[in-house]
Design an enzyme around this catalytic site. Structure first.
Site, PDB file in Angstrom:
ATOM      1  N   TRP A 100       0.813  -1.218   0.000  1.00 24.70           N
ATOM      2  CA  TRP A 100       0.000   0.000   0.000  1.00 24.70           C
ATOM      3  C   TRP A 100       0.847   1.268   0.000  1.00 24.70           C
ATOM      4  CZ3 TRP A 100      -4.517  -0.277  -1.872  1.00 24.70           C
ATOM      5  CH2 TRP A 100      -5.265  -1.458  -1.740  1.00 24.70           C
ATOM      6  N   ASP A 169      -0.873   6.491   6.836  1.00 19.51           N
ATOM      7  CA  ASP A 169      -2.020   5.655   6.489  1.00 19.51           C
ATOM      8  C   ASP A 169      -2.177   4.626   7.605  1.00 19.51           C
ATOM      9  OD1 ASP A 169      -3.797   3.774   5.511  1.00 19.51           O
ATOM     10  OD2 ASP A 169      -2.699   3.355   3.668  1.00 19.51           O
ATOM     11  N   LYS A 193     -11.834  -1.760   7.482  1.00 19.07           N
ATOM     12  CA  LYS A 193     -11.025  -2.756   8.173  1.00 19.07           C
ATOM     13  C   LYS A 193     -11.324  -2.757   9.673  1.00 19.07           C
ATOM     14  CE  LYS A 193      -7.505  -2.207   4.618  1.00 19.07           C
ATOM     15  NZ  LYS A 193      -7.881  -3.410   3.869  1.00 19.07           N
TER      16      LYS A 193
END
Length: 361
Positions: A100, A169, A193
């Site tokens: 990511w 993040d 999530k």
């Protein structure tokens, strides 16, 4: 009973789902569903503001930070971060420790110069010591991903930036442990999530970083506009924000982020203990000092795909689903977000041990 170990969209707390189910058709005495409410009406705005207030309390967010609910997911925020913050110098530092953060750096290169502060890795299995990082003193910000969902790499420290704004993040470990938010300029987390259904991204941004977006910044990705209009400049996904607010309240009832941390350690240790004591029947490629509490990738018999397929088949027959590893790395991955209980994790650990005993050589 099904135990959902998905990496995202992921398991939601059953208590929250029951609350939502009860209020689905008629919320309170409104006579309507939250899905039907005007985003500018008093009833919805009350829910919206309570959600912001609750997460502010959970994370001890200071008054000089704004809490935003934005659309576009983590991928949208990859671009939004650049368009709102990179214009200061045209340069940004990126720490790439997994899939990511790699995607975030690739997106950032569209908007300015990206300085890769650590060498490119063929596999993401560790985090180099910060003494080895090559930071650009002219950077507008330093960006990193606190927990790499695909690769199972999680930071156990907050990077030092020497005054450069720190951007993080936290999509897959938000609200799973306490941290000092004053160390950060901006944090974002996709909801799907640890904090709710897919469709909204939580953004926490320090006020001094507002006000200087690039001229190409779309209105819906402009932090300054969204902060000014309390994230209702346009119609937000109202129902999702309502559910996210319920998850925040659930975390608060369960003891807050300190309780989430305690549970996360217990759950992850249950799985890692089986891996570590299996004589390499199970192997986790990630270095010990940065193994994730949220996402645990592992292989069986050095990547024996037939054995891994049998493991997944048997696990699913016992109600343990969505354990297949990400397509880019293969193997098995157990995601242990806040809604996954200690009992859920222990059930998986017991199955792993039984499977090992049956198939070890």
């Amino acid at each position: 009973m099904v135990i959902n170990f998905a990496a995202g969209p992921a398991k939601l707390p059953e208590e929250v789902l029951e609350e939502v189910q009860k209020e689905l058709i008629h919320y309170g005495n409104s006579g309507m569903s939250v899905m039907e409410m005007s985003h500018r009406g008093a009833q919805y705005l009350s829910l919206h503001d309570v959600a912001i207030k609750t997460v502010t309390e959970l994370l001890n967010i200071p008054a000089n930070y704004k809490v935003l609910f934005m659309q576009g997911g983590g991928t949208g925020l990859f671009a939004a971060v650049c368009m709102n913050l990179m214009g200061k110098t045209g340069v940004a530092d990126y720490v790439v420790t997994g899939s990511w953060s790699s995607k975030a750096a690739k997106e950032a290169a569209k908007y300015g110069k990206v300085n890769m502060v650590i060498p490119k890795a063929s596999k993401f299995v560790n985090i180099p010591d910060q003494k080895e990082w090559k930071l650009d003193p002219n950077a507008s910000y330093l960006y990193y991903c606190d927990n790499e969902t695909v690769d199972g790499v999680e930071f156990n420290f907050i990077p030092e930036t020497n005054g450069v704004p720190l951007v993080c993040d936290m999509s897959s470990n938000m609200l799973s442990r306490p941290f000092d938010i004053k160390r950060f300029g901006l944090i974002f987390a996709g909801a799907q999530k640890n904090i709710g259904p897919a469709g909204i991204t939580l953004v926490i941004v320090r006020e001094d970083l507002l006000g200087s977006p690039m001229s190409i910044t779309p209105t819906v990705l402009d932090f300054t506009i969204m902060a000014k209009d309390n994230s209702v400049h346009n119609t937000p996904p109202t129902f999702i924000i309502y559910v996210v607010g319920r998850v925040f309240e659930w975390i608060k009832r369960k003891g807050g982020v300190d309780a989430m941390l305690k549970a996360a350690i217990t759950k992850s240790q249950a799985i890692y203990n089986v891996i570590n004591e299996s004589n390499d029947f199970y192997t986790c490629p990630v270095a010990l000092d940065c193994r994730s509490r949220m996402n645990i990738p592992f292989r069986i018999c050095n990547g024996d795909e037939a054995m891994e397929k049998e493991f997944l088949k048997q696990a699913e027959s016992l109600g343990m689903v969505q354990l297949k590893g990400h397509r880019s790395v293969g193997g098995i991955r157990a995601s242990l977000y806040n809604a996954v209980t200690v009992d859920n994790a222990q059930t998986l650990a017991k199955f792993m041990l039984a499977f090992y005993e049956k198939h070890k050589k």
